[in-house]
Design a protein around this motif. Structure first.
Motif, mmCIF file in Angstrom:
data_model
loop_
_atom_site.group_PDB
_atom_site.id
_atom_site.type_symbol
_atom_site.label_atom_id
_atom_site.label_comp_id
_atom_site.label_asym_id
_atom_site.label_seq_id
_atom_site.Cartn_x
_atom_site.Cartn_y
_atom_site.Cartn_z
ATOM 1 N N HIS A 84 1.032 4.151 -3.125
ATOM 2 C CA HIS A 84 0.493 5.670 -3.247
ATOM 3 C C HIS A 84 1.658 5.716 -2.978
ATOM 4 O O HIS A 84 1.794 7.488 -3.617
ATOM 5 N N GLU A 100 6.709 10.540 5.343
ATOM 6 C CA GLU A 100 5.873 11.842 6.277
ATOM 7 C C GLU A 100 4.367 11.983 5.757
ATOM 8 O O GLU A 100 3.188 12.629 6.985
ATOM 9 N N HIS A 101 4.656 12.597 4.335
ATOM 10 C CA HIS A 101 2.687 12.200 3.334
ATOM 11 C C HIS A 101 2.243 11.377 3.920
ATOM 12 O O HIS A 101 0.888 11.433 4.317
ATOM 13 N N PHE A 102 1.902 9.648 4.226
ATOM 14 C CA PHE A 102 1.837 8.826 4.662
ATOM 15 C C PHE A 102 2.288 8.459 5.937
ATOM 16 O O PHE A 102 0.831 7.320 6.129
ATOM 17 N N ASP A 103 2.916 8.977 6.895
ATOM 18 C CA ASP A 103 2.874 8.586 8.429
ATOM 19 C C ASP A 103 3.516 7.411 8.231
ATOM 20 O O ASP A 103 2.687 6.663 9.110
ATOM 21 N N VAL A 104 4.485 6.807 7.136
ATOM 22 C CA VAL A 104 4.942 5.446 7.714
ATOM 23 C C VAL A 104 6.380 5.366 7.811
ATOM 24 O O VAL A 104 6.878 6.631 7.586
ATOM 25 N N GLU A 148 0.577 -1.149 -0.022
ATOM 26 C CA GLU A 148 -0.175 0.424 -0.013
ATOM 27 C C GLU A 148 0.777 1.168 -0.164
ATOM 28 O O GLU A 148 0.547 2.206 -0.877
ATOM 29 N N TRP A 149 2.186 0.766 0.840
ATOM 30 C CA TRP A 149 2.796 2.533 0.867
ATOM 31 C C TRP A 149 3.410 3.186 -0.888
ATOM 32 O O TRP A 149 3.342 3.988 -1.352
#
Lengths: 154, 154
Positions: free
Chosen positions: A12, A33-37, A8-9
């Motif tokens: 995206h 940071e954009h997806f908090d991963v 998924e990461w």
């Protein structure tokens, strides 16, 4: 069967790079940071996409990752296979030729019907993913999303 | 992604039971010997097929496993899902709503295009497996195989 969570990461992340327009670049840290991963793990997975020819890694103060080709030429399958590999879901160990019931070799010249159908199903999965490009994903985003992505990742 | 090795075992075991004709029964020990696979583990997997309504377990001196319904009503998907479950390959954790790039809820009323296409591919895999029955597998066996299976497992 489960795909790695990082699938998924990277889908995206690649989709976000596609929203930046030609040559648009973002660092792994910015994307994380954009997806908090987790940034380190994301960077490792993005390197797998570089090896697969989906992304290009650039160095320098404005370096990062960008698409290696046009979003219309990058399919979901290319991204998924970069992360999860291309080995078959169903492993045929030819058990029809083993044990007390072993079929003689002359009855095993054709592929086993079970293996053939298991592999056909997997081919249908791959064909479905090969039929969708990042360009189509971006085209389907709600209005305003690409603009915000560009503002945040630029 | 990989299916468990035992997927091949149970597909072939169920295919063998289908070759025995209506009510045909074989013990896990006989089936394990037929394919040279571990009997205890095979028995455990066959019990999963019983729970899924694919097989029936019978007790007594002539007991064992038999099909719970006609081979034309048993699909490869039913057998595979009995062993590997029905959870989705692709887990969507809605990362589009997380992190600095989080999309506002009003832009997330529709399913994410990435998740939709990932799930469509998996549906294609399941549909392909749901389209093949044990009756078709048996019909495609080389001449002589069902007769030998009956002789060996009877």
């Amino acid at each position: 069967m489960k795909l790695p969570e990082s699938t998924e990461w990277v889908l995206h992340a690649a989709g976000s790079l596609a929203q930046l327009g030609p040559g648009g670049t973002a660092s792994a840290a910015k994307l994380a940071e954009h997806f908090d991963v987790p940034p380190t793990y994301l960077a490792k997975q993005l390197q797998a996409l570089v090896r697969a020819g989906v992304l290009t890694a650039t160095t320098g103060p404005r370096g990062g990752f960008r698409l290696a080709k046009s979003p219309g030429d990058i399919t979901l399958l290319q991204i998924v296979e970069a992360i999860d590999g291309t080995s078959q879901f169903y492993q045929c160990n030819e058990i029809r030729q083993r044990g007390r019931g072993a079929a003689p070799p002359e009855q095993c010249r054709k592929i086993c019907g079970i293996a053939r159908n298991m592999h056909a199903a997997e081919a249908a999965w791959r064909a479905s993913l090969a039929d969708v490009t990042l360009a189509e994903i971006v085209a389907g985003l709600p209005r305003g999303v690409p603009q915000r992505t560009r503002t945040l990742l630029a």
